[in-house]
Write an enzyme that holds these catalytic residues in place. Structure first.
Site, PDB file in Angstrom:
ATOM      1  N   ARG A 301      -6.381 132.125   8.973  1.00 55.84           N
ATOM      2  CA  ARG A 301      -7.693 131.494   8.831  1.00 55.84           C
ATOM      3  C   ARG A 301      -8.335 131.444  10.210  1.00 55.84           C
ATOM      4  NH1 ARG A 301      -8.538 126.134   9.561  1.00 55.84           N
ATOM      5  NH2 ARG A 301      -6.491 125.447   8.853  1.00 55.84           N
ATOM      6  N   HIS A 305     -10.715 124.861   8.405  1.00 55.53           N
ATOM      7  CA  HIS A 305     -10.327 124.709   7.004  1.00 55.53           C
ATOM      8  C   HIS A 305     -11.570 124.550   6.136  1.00 55.53           C
ATOM      9  CE1 HIS A 305      -8.040 123.520   3.491  1.00 55.53           C
ATOM     10  NE2 HIS A 305      -8.780 122.433   3.396  1.00 55.53           N
ATOM     11  N   TYR A 314      -5.910 121.290  16.849  1.00 51.99           N
ATOM     12  CA  TYR A 314      -4.510 121.510  16.484  1.00 51.99           C
ATOM     13  C   TYR A 314      -4.044 122.961  16.646  1.00 51.99           C
ATOM     14  CZ  TYR A 314      -6.823 122.774  12.034  1.00 51.99           C
ATOM     15  OH  TYR A 314      -7.646 123.326  11.068  1.00 51.99           O
TER      16      TYR A 314
END
Length: 409
Positions: A301, A305, A314
């Site tokens: 990805r 998200h 993160y």
């Protein structure tokens, strides 16, 4: 090509309608169907610590051979290869436009598919018209392959409808927000068509995060026990929101299928040819009465998200940069150019088509009518209810207060 013609025509499906069955490849396919181990092996292009996966195009765009899966793309033509490239480019442009619209306040939320185009287009083009697709909320490329007008995907994210398209028109179910529940729906549907004796299959999409949901594991079990013609297609994009896959599982994801008694295969999800070939193989197994398959498309990805997420909190920049070098669109372009399957004229025409698509998406979204604010009070009870009537009146007064304030009352 006009904007209207781009939107009106149904995207090509020729890559998924041809059968891989031929006298010269029957033996190879039978061996693939019998062995889950043959499905997941070291890719000829993999080196070092890279995972075992099926790969037909390296990140540099070089074609590599695979005795098991080559037969499933042996008949693909240069025109179809250009079609796969077009699909990925246009679906990425649509996705980027949707992200921009959300940033401009035109959409409430958007779940980007950036970086996952090859997994979605390859698997989507492997399906037949009579197959049924159960997506999550990120399968914009698969929707494109199924002929769903991309602007119809945006109504739910704008808050003007609950889906925007008829699932039975394209055999493409509405987006599912509840994580993993669509795998149960897909399995039940597959069990139904098997009892009807239909020569079709079902494919259910979900992510690596959803693979830890109980619904998905129940679907695996029911699919196996009832030998349902369903393909479980997991896009492992490495991150379940902010949790990496190693926080979820102790073994490679595709190996989970072994515990339920059906094959699992890991494919390079940034390789559109491999995604097409492996999904054709899995769908053929389903149609032949050989039961379910778990396909793990190992991809990444590239974006957040959803647009409410900040992946820089993160994820390391180095990780993203490493995956940018494996971009699915760039690798197919490199192959097309090296094989003389596409010229500058093709790429220029596609760029113009991409611009036209972006313009149409913006215009359609901004012209979407506001939903009926009072629709939420309808059909709460079959025969109406005094409490609902009271709440409706309170809401009407609340809305009227804004008008009154604007008029200086």
């Amino acid at each position: 090509m006009t904007v209207e013609s781009t939107a009106a025509r149904k995207p090509r499906r020729s890559a998924g309608t041809k059968s891989a069955a031929s006298a010269s490849t029957t033996g190879t396919k039978s061996a693939a169907s019998r062995s889950a181990g043959a499905a997941a092996k070291k890719s000829p292009g993999a080196t070092g610590g890279e995972p075992e996966l099926v790969q037909l195009l390296t990140p540099e765009g070089k074609r590599v051979k695979d005795a098991t899966y080559d037969p499933y793309v042996a008949d693909i033509t240069p025109e179809e290869l250009r079609g796969l490239y077009r699909d990925m480019v246009l679906s990425r442009r649509f996705d980027a436009e949707a992200t921009s619209l959300q940033r401009q306040g035109e959409l409430g939320l958007w779940a980007s598919m950036l970086g996952q185009e090859a997994a979605q287009i390859g698997s989507g083009r492997a399906t037949r018209d009579d197959d049924y697709v159960f997506p999550t909320y990120r399968e914009h490329g698969v929707a494109w392959c199924r002929g769903v007008d991309p602007t119809n995907l945006l109504g739910m994210f704008r808050g003007v409808n609950n889906g925007g398209w008829d699932p039975n028109s394209n055999n493409f179910h509405l987006y599912t927000i509840v994580i993993g529940s669509q795998t149960l729906h897909a399995t039940g549907y597959a069990m139904g068509i098997a009892k009807d004796g239909a020569d079709s299959a079902v494919i259910a999409y979900f992510g690596d995060g959803a693979s830890s949901q109980g619904d998905v594991l129940e679907a695996f079990n029911f699919g196996a026990v009832y030998n349902a013609p369903v393909v479980f297609f997991c896009q492992n994009n490495q991150w379940a929101i902010s949790e990496p896959t190693e926080r979820q599982m102790r073994v490679p994801l595709y190996q989970r299928a072994q515990g339920f008694g059906f094959p699992g295969v890991r494919v390079d999800g940034n390789d559109v040819l491999a995604s097409l070939a492996v999904t054709r193989w899995a769908l053929e197994r389903a149609r032949n009465g050989e039961g379910p398959t778990l396909v793990e498309a190992y991809t990444y990805r590239m974006g957040a998200h959803t647009t409410s997420d900040d992946p820089t909190k993160y994820r390391a920049d180095e990780e993203r940069e490493a995956w940018e070098a494996k971009d699915p669109i760039l690798r197919l372009r490199a192959y097309l150019v090296a094989a003389n399957h596409a010229d500058d004229g093709f790429f220029a025409e596609l760029e113009a088509e991409s611009e036209a698509l972006g313009k149409r998406v913006r215009e359609v979204v901004r012209a979407m009518p506001d939903p009926d604010s009072f629709a939420i009070f309808e059909n709460v009870y079959a025969d109406g209810h005094a409490l609902v009537d009271e709440e409706r009146a309170q809401f009407a007064a609340y809305q009227a207060s804004f008008t009154d304030a604007g008029e200086g009352k």
